[in-house]
Design an enzyme around this catalytic site. Structure first.
Site, PDB file in Angstrom:
ATOM      1  N   ASP A   1     102.000  35.063  70.492  1.00  0.00           N
ATOM      2  CA  ASP A   1     101.271  36.040  71.320  1.00  0.00           C
ATOM      3  C   ASP A   1     102.125  37.275  71.557  1.00  0.00           C
ATOM      4  O   ASP A   1     103.344  37.259  71.374  1.00  0.00           O
ATOM      5  CB  ASP A   1     100.857  35.417  72.661  1.00  0.00           C
ATOM      6  CG  ASP A   1     102.044  34.930  73.477  1.00  0.00           C
ATOM      7  OD1 ASP A   1     102.977  34.347  72.884  1.00  0.00           O
ATOM      8  OD2 ASP A   1     102.057  35.144  74.699  1.00  0.00           O
TER       9      ASP A   1
ATOM     10  N   GLU B   1     103.356  32.632  75.419  1.00  0.00           N
ATOM     11  CA  GLU B   1     104.725  32.726  75.951  1.00  0.00           C
ATOM     12  C   GLU B   1     104.842  33.846  76.977  1.00  0.00           C
ATOM     13  O   GLU B   1     105.453  33.687  78.028  1.00  0.00           O
ATOM     14  CB  GLU B   1     105.714  32.966  74.798  1.00  0.00           C
ATOM     15  CG  GLU B   1     107.183  32.844  75.193  1.00  0.00           C
ATOM     16  CD  GLU B   1     107.820  34.162  75.652  1.00  0.00           C
ATOM     17  OE1 GLU B   1     108.953  34.120  76.148  1.00  0.00           O
ATOM     18  OE2 GLU B   1     107.189  35.234  75.558  1.00  0.00           O
TER      19      GLU B   1
END
Ligand SMILES: [Zn+2]
Length: 369
Positions: free
Chosen positions: A75, A136
């Site tokens: 991400d 994350e």
């Protein structure tokens, strides 16, 4: 040593950063990695996590050696829609209207390139694992939602630190949050304010008295969110504050937390109110020594590909913290990303190459370790 393909690597990177993948919306990146692996007949283990997945790829290897894990996250922060990468001779940027996403797709691309080189050269290696985590950026949710007992590796190399490749993060802090819910007593502010207890005033008193900002060289506190009250004509019945505490030293973290709790209770009581405090450890810190096996392996590998090691301390958390806490020795390495979390983000192509080269060098070192 380790003949990587610069063009192929840059193309992979460009493909990846063009795919928007804010936290929990990594689907298309996942599909990209799955397609890549499928073409090479490498199985992908897909573990559901929240609205997304973590991916684990295992390469058995021909030797015994030390099993090693390489990890990065899929991400990115926002704005990440419509990234238009601008590739020049030496570096890659966005067009300035979005982030680039080299955090952490520089590592994703580097790992994929390393896998291609492993296959092309039939490189002899020990067991190698690659972990691609989700979500994350918004609080390490992917890695926290992943059962790390699935991982067989002894050492984990996470490529998720900024700066030129070669930097080794030896320490990262413990990080906790405290939520204060303060209760006072409502009263009409114009007619009988004496009968009220202002939760806003209590919070102000607390914030004026707790330690705040930089406490010492390894400890910080920040009150980041406040709210409270309903209208000017009501003495505020409720107020709320969310704080964070970080320290490289766990004892100091606990001491500061206790101090904040004690002061908060005392101030609330003095004013005739109450405070409810919720404490949460967001992640544990870690501290590694230069002579630890995992660091020695990194240094030895860097010398094979002419990368100069340097050492640093991080003020923030990464998947590394969670992997370490699960009992797997883990270190965060820089992946070349620069000015991350801004629209000025960039990565030098040389650093992109170094991620792939260092990955291969570590795999090579681990097979003898
Ligand atoms: Zn990152």
């Amino acid at each position: 040593m380790f003949e990587i393909s610069r063009d192929r690597l840059v193309n992979t990177f460009v493909d990846l950063v063009k795919i928007p993948s804010p936290s929990w919306q990594e689907n298309e990146v996942i599909r990209y990695i799955e397609t890549f692996m499928k073409k090479r007949h490498i199985p992908v283990e897909k573990y559901p996590c929240g609205d997304s997945y973590n991916l684990l790829v295992r390469m058995k290897g021909s030797n015994h050696g030390t099993p090693v894990l390489f990890s990065c996250h899929m991400d990115t922060v926002t704005p990440c829609e419509n990234v238009k990468p601008v590739v020049t001779d030496k570096k890659i940027t966005s067009d300035g209207s979005t982030i680039l996403g080299s955090d952490d797709k520089g590592a994703v691309a580097g790992f994929l390139e390393a896998i291609d080189v492993m296959l092309e050269t039939s490189m002899s290696c020990g067991p190698v694992e690659f972990l691609f985590s989700c979500a994350e950026e918004i609080g390490l949710y992917g890695i926290k939602g992943f059962d790390l007992s699935t991982v067989k590796s002894r050492y984990a190399y996470i490529f998720d630190s900024d700066g030129t490749v070669g930097n080794i993060i030896l320490q990262a802090p413990f990080h906790s949050t405290l939520e204060l819910n303060i209760r006072g007593k409502a009263a009409h502010a114009g007619m009988e304010p004496e009968k009220g207890v202002s939760a806003i005033r209590i919070l102000a008193d607390i914030l004026n008295n707790i330690p705040h900002g930089r406490i010492d060289n390894e400890t910080t506190v920040n009150a980041g969110v406040i709210s409270g009250g309903r209208a000017t004509n009501i003495v505020a019945e409720n107020s709320y504050c969310k704080l964070e505490v970080r320290s490289l030293n766990q004892d100091k973290l606990v001491t500061i937390e206790n101090e904040i709790q004690t002061i908060s209770k005392k101030k609330a009581e003095e004013a005739g109110g109450k405070v409810k405090i919720q404490r949460k450890l967001e992640y544990s810190g870690f501290s590694l020594e230069k002579d630890d096996g995992i660091i020695q392996m990194a240094i030895k590998s860097m010398s094979k590909v002419k990368i100069k090691p340097s050492f640093g301390i991080s003020g923030g958390g990464s998947d590394t913290n969670v992997i370490n806490a699960a009992g797997i020795k883990a270190v965060n390495l820089s992946s070349g990303m620069q000015k991350v979390h801004t629209t000025g983000e960039y990565i030098m192509i040389k650093d992109l190459e170094r991620v792939a080269q260092l990955t291969l060098a570590i795999i090579d070192t681990a097979k003898d370790g």
